[in-house]
Scaffold this active site. Structure first.
Site, PDB file in Angstrom:
ATOM      1  N   HIS A 792      -2.722   3.156  -1.627  1.00 42.83           N
ATOM      2  CA  HIS A 792      -2.193   2.057  -0.924  1.00 42.83           C
ATOM      3  C   HIS A 792      -1.648   2.700   0.371  1.00 42.83           C
ATOM      4  CE1 HIS A 792      -1.429  -0.006  -5.030  1.00 42.83           C
ATOM      5  NE2 HIS A 792      -2.536  -0.583  -4.329  1.00 42.83           N
ATOM      6  N   GLU A 795       2.302   3.342   1.212  1.00 43.89           N
ATOM      7  CA  GLU A 795       2.933   4.303   0.251  1.00 43.89           C
ATOM      8  C   GLU A 795       2.944   5.678   0.672  1.00 43.89           C
ATOM      9  OE1 GLU A 795       1.528   3.258  -3.582  1.00 43.89           O
ATOM     10  OE2 GLU A 795       2.101   1.141  -3.514  1.00 43.89           O
ATOM     11  N   HIS A 889       1.564   7.159  -6.403  1.00 41.22           N
ATOM     12  CA  HIS A 889       1.676   5.898  -5.742  1.00 41.22           C
ATOM     13  C   HIS A 889       3.132   6.026  -5.201  1.00 41.22           C
ATOM     14  CE1 HIS A 889      -1.614   3.190  -6.835  1.00 41.22           C
ATOM     15  NE2 HIS A 889      -1.981   4.289  -7.583  1.00 41.22           N
ATOM     16  N   GLU A 974       4.557   7.261 -10.073  1.00 38.87           N
ATOM     17  CA  GLU A 974       5.350   6.492  -8.860  1.00 38.87           C
ATOM     18  C   GLU A 974       6.508   7.320  -8.423  1.00 38.87           C
ATOM     19  OE1 GLU A 974       4.486   3.461  -7.660  1.00 38.87           O
ATOM     20  OE2 GLU A 974       3.243   2.571  -9.346  1.00 38.87           O
TER      21      GLU A 974
END
Length: 989
Positions: A792, A795, A889, A974
């Site tokens: 992504h 990010e 991420h 994350e």
């Protein structure tokens, strides 16, 4: 209850009712629930029906029955249906009609009608029988009499008006204007604020009736926006009146006329022709959009409910049970290659360390391994491994690096523009220290006769340093840190960042807009700020204040400038040089800013660009601002965000890079901004862009910045930028600095992206101890750890975490050496180069989220995912499954660092299914790595980890690698985009 059901004596019934009322009043909800469980509701309704047949009915009995029903009714979820079936609705309604002057009986009857009205069917039925009109006979202008009755009547009316049918009836009879008049009357007379609950009751009625479009139109026509705006402004000084201000604000936001974004189309400003257009999915929908996509405003659709308080906490997003996979056959991991072994053999070239004839002698000091590209074969570059001497270890005369390209690097001159009436700054020179290889920055006075751009580096090239290259940076005054004799201020940049090398990397980066400028922070690099940055504490009421300022746009339209100052859709858009406005730019790698509109003198609305071949995903921003003055608070509103909440409401700040500060030895990205908040605005989203949902709105990020330097050039970003060119530079620097006798470092090209950019694949491990057979065997048999990041583009923290991972694995740290000797690390540091380059937030050039394509990736549309999965499938085919797979991420709505993994039992437990009864045996090893991290890494939060497999995530890397490839320890890691609220990284003011 037994006596009540079996006695016929009226006096006994009255006594029992009095006792029950006393018991329920003292015992509260617990005793009310107990009475409901004993069948009390049904008995009371039956008594009510029997008592209504008396002529006239016993008033005392009716008072007691309604009083008790009003107390236990909220505890009986089916009371509305029971009352309707028993015919009790009309009994209570008729009593109200017949006793408008009898407050003793009227009050409990209204309380019961309020309970009945929570059932939508009952509300419609009562409305047909004239209850709405009846309520307006009870409520009225300011009066100190019967305030308890008025309060209950308003609560009943608010519940009734939640029915669309009743709301339309109220609008048709002009009751919206009546409600506004009543509210103004109570507001003006209640100077001591003793009747706030009545005023709030009127607002709740207005709030209910404005849930329909007709109600909102009637509110606007009755000048409701101005009325509520003025009254709420008068309430701001009294903290206890905040409920009135908040409710007024919510009503005004809901009734604010919905507008389309001021764009020619919601599609991206840039377009890329796909090699294959899918027959279905979001990309296919995008290609079938009408030229001028219309926004939806569903006439009778209720707007999204919003409860926004000033002290909201960021709560965890709980999983919905209907999204959790419950099919055991789907949950059980199953190794499926999906492709024949003959096809997977093309990936053998990426694992030379497994080759039987691998010899240490292949790697000699001063040499490195490269891949010679041959024509594509099955969508992947065929490559041959061969040895080539590292040109950096050869004499200068033999170096193959182009001297023509390099010769201008020592004298990149960032000179002043000829427009001396506007720019009076110092020039800038990049110099190179040959001994240490560090790039340095020097400030000096420019030559008056210098050309607009004194750099020979860019002659015949399409690369330039944006505004700085041609105009320099304005300075507030002669810098006291530079002497008149041209004394230079030197700033050292990290060994890993190389300005010269960065420019070389930029030249081979392919972007869809064909960027010709380089953002200064990316070119020059940056260092961490010299101080800890605490999470910002949001001032009380800031969101309410910003919303009020937005509402002023509608009320005081003549004060709005509404001037476009930057527009990617209209490149000819220009602002007169003498105009007192900020200048904007985003035409550089990873930049994202589509349009800027000046609203007030120092306020600007900013619109972000959609991901290419998409019509949504607006979150990442990166742009340049210049032409500012000091001592002025500039407000920036990014008005087309899509997520319903953001860490900007909980302490996150945007990042800013000041070139003036960089000139003065502080090349840092710093957290800036005050009055920051994130809230729903009045711009409506197309149902196509909102996934088919109607009535959705965009959200605004707003922040105010006061610049410290006049005429500075500043860059703003959602998070620390990390471009594709930066990655290439970092990889090349790592390769050049490592010791090939100790570290096996290999960089391959996995494949090419849609735009023709290479996707790097990195291998890191320790070199074999010697060429002895047992050492070579140990080398080849090390377990694999497979890491990936940046699927992504928005990010960016995923890339910074990956950068730290790479530098640590290449370091001399004993733990890093131990890891290299124990494992082979296969790393894809950027899975979505095209998205990163072109400033996308989530998608690749195909307009699709690549982390939703792992189940069935298309080699033409999703080449990086197709071949990344191919590498893992190859390892599975040769029985060399990775010990760990982890995809890096960033998370926009949580703090700290945490992991998502996969577990059958934990998934079943979340759905209240007894996993033990399913005869499941599961190795709990999937929890080992997160548990270790929680004990060793201060930023890691085990409480935020989850191991549930959701249906909506079944095509993500984590789930597919676990389910299809068979890697038990398959994770998504994350990292917060905001900061930490635990451990040593929690910074307090």
């Amino acid at each position: 209850v037994f006596l009540l059901q079996n006695t016929k004596d009226p006096q006994t019934i009255l006594n029992i009712l009095n006792i029950l009322i006393e018991l329920v009043s003292v015992g509260g909800g617990r005793r009310a629930s107990l009475l409901v469980s004993k069948g009390g509701t049904q008995i009371l309704l039956q008594l009510l029906l029997t008592a209504s047949k008396d002529s006239p009915p016993n008033e005392e009995l009716m008072v007691l029955l309604h009083t008790l029903l009003a107390k236990i009714g909220p505890k009986d979820k089916k009371i509305g249906m029971k009352a309707r079936i028993n015919g009790a609705l009309n009994i209570s309604l008729n009593l109200v009609k017949q006793n408008l002057q009898n407050q003793r009986l009227l009050l409990p009857c209204l309380q019961v009608l309020r309970v009945y009205s929570t059932n939508s069917v009952n509300a419609v039925s009562l409305g047909k029988n004239g209850v709405v009109e009846l309520m307006f006979k009870i409520i009225g202008p300011f009066s100190k009499k019967n305030t308890s009755l008025l309060k209950v009547a308003l609560e009943t009316l608010a519940a009734l008006l939640k029915s669309k049918t009743n709301a339309r009836r109220a609008v048709d009879r002009g009751y919206v204007q009546v409600l506004l008049m009543i509210y103004v009357d109570w507001h003006s007379h209640d100077s001591r604020h003793r009747y706030m609950l009545i005023r709030k009751g009127v607002l709740q009625c207005i709030k209910s009736v404005t849930n329909i479009k007709l109600g909102r139109k009637a509110f606007i026509d009755a000048n409701g926006m101005k009325i509520l705006y003025n009254t709420s402004q008068e309430c701001l000084a009294v903290r206890t009146l905040d409920p009135l201000v908040n409710t007024s604000s919510l009503i005004m936001r809901k009734c604010f006329p919905k507008n389309r974004l001021p764009l020619p189309t919601i599609k991206s400003a840039f377009h890329f022709q796909l090699p294959v257009i899918p027959s279905s999915g979001p990309v296919a929908q995008l290609y079938n959009l009408p030229p001028d996509d219309e926004s939806d405003d569903n006439d009778d659709a209720e707007t999204e409910s919003e409860i926004e308080t000033e002290n909201d906490d960021d709560t965890d997003q709980h999983f919905k049970n209907d999204d959790i996979e419950t099919d055991i056959s789907k949950l059980k991991p199953r190794q499926e290659l999906g492709r024949p072994m003959e096809e997977l053999k093309i990936y053998e070239q990426f694992f030379p360390e497994l080759s039987e004839n691998f010899q240490v002698s292949y790697i000699i000091p001063g040499s490195f391994l490269i891949m010679t590209e041959l024509p594509k074969k099955d969508g992947i570059k065929d490559s041959r491994l061969h040895q080539q001497t590292d040109p950096r270890n050869l004499p200068p005369s033999c170096q193959c690096l182009s001297q023509e390209i390099v010769k201008g690097l020592d004298r990149i001159s960032l000179q002043n523009s000829a427009k001396h009436d506007q720019y009076y700054g110092t020039g800038c020179v990049i110099k190179k220290e040959s001994k240490c290889g560090k790039a340095s920055f020097a400030c000096s006075k420019p030559c008056e006769h210098a050309s607009p751009c004194g750099s020979s580096l860019f002659e015949g090239s399409s690369v330039q340093l944006g505004k700085l290259c041609c105009t320099g940076v304005d300075s507030e005054e002669e810098d006291s840190r530079s002497s008149s004799s041209g004394e230079q201020v030197m700033v050292e940049v990290s060994d890993v960042h190389d300005c010269e090398l960065y420019i070389e990397m930029v030249k081979t980066t392919k972007s869809i807009p064909e960027y010709s400028e380089v953002a200064y922070p990316d070119y020059f690099g940056h260092i961490p700020p010299p101080f800890k940055e605490p999470i910002l504490e949001r001032p009380y009421g800031v969101q309410r204040t910003k919303i009020s300022q937005d509402i002023e746009r509608l009320i005081h339209q003549n004060d709005i400038i509404d001037r476009v100052v930057y527009d990617l859709d209209n490149l000819s858009c220009s602002v007169p040089e003498e105009a007192d406005v900020l200048k904007f730019n985003s035409k550089f790698e990873s930049g994202n800013l589509r349009k800027v509109i000046q609203i007030r003198k120092n306020e600007y609305d900013l619109i972000l660009n959609s991901d290419i071949n998409s019509n949504h995903y607006h979150q990442w921003f990166y742009f340049e601002v210049s032409g500012m003055k000091t001592g002025i608070g500039y407000r920036f509103n990014i008005i087309n965000c899509e997520k319903s909440n953001s860490q900007f409401n909980y302490g996150m700040q945007p990042l800013m890079y000041s070139v003036q500060e960089a000139l003065h030895s502080q090349p840092c990205w710093t957290r800036v901004g005050t009055d920051i908040c994130y809230y729903k605005n009045h711009f409506s989203r197309s149902s196509i862009a909102a996934g088919g949902q109607k009535g959705k709105s965009y959200y605004t990020i707003t922040f105010t910045v006061t610049f410290q330097h006049k005429g500075d050039v500043c860059y703003f970003a959602y998070h620390y930028p990390y471009t594709y060119s930066t990655l290439k530079m970092h990889l090349q620097k790592l390769e050049s600095m490592h010791n090939p006798q100790q570290i096996y470092f290999r960089q391959d090209v996995l494949c090419e992206t849609l735009a023709g950019n290479s996707c790097p694949l990195v291998t890191i491990t320790a070199m074999p101890e010697s060429s002895y057979y047992e050492h070579i065997c140990q080398f080849r048999n090390r377990p694999y750890v497979f890491l990936s990041a940046r699927v992504h583009p928005g990010e960016t923290n995923a890339s910074w975490v990956m950068k730290g991972t790479l530098e640590y694995l290449m370091s001399n740290n004993p733990s890093a050496q131990c890891l290299r000797e124990s494992y082979i690390f296969k790393i894809i540091p950027m899975l979505n180069p095209d998205g990163v380059i072109n400033g996308n937030h989530r998608c690749s050039l195909s307009g699709e989220d690549l982390n939703r394509q792992w189940q069935n990736p298309n080699p033409d549309l999703h080449p990086t995912i197709y071949h990344a999965k191919g590498l893992l499938q190859y390892l599975a085919a040769i029985k060399r499954l990775p010990l760990v797979y982890c995809d890096y991420h960033g998370h926009s709505r949580k703090k700290n660092v945490f992991m998502y993994g996969c577990s059958i039992k934990e998934t079943m437990w979340r759905t209240n299914v007894n996993a033990a009864s399913c005869d499941l045996m599961e190795d709990p090893g999937y929890r080992a790595l997160p548990k270790i991290l929680s004990q060793t890494a201060p930023a890691f939060c085990m409480g935020s980890c989850s191991f549930v497999v959701e249906k909506s995530k079944e095509s993500t890397a984590r789930v597919v690698v676990w389910r299809e490839i068979g890697v038990q320890r398959s994770y998504t890691m994350e990292s917060t985009l905001c900061g930490c609220d635990q451990g040593k990284y929690k910074v307090r003011k």
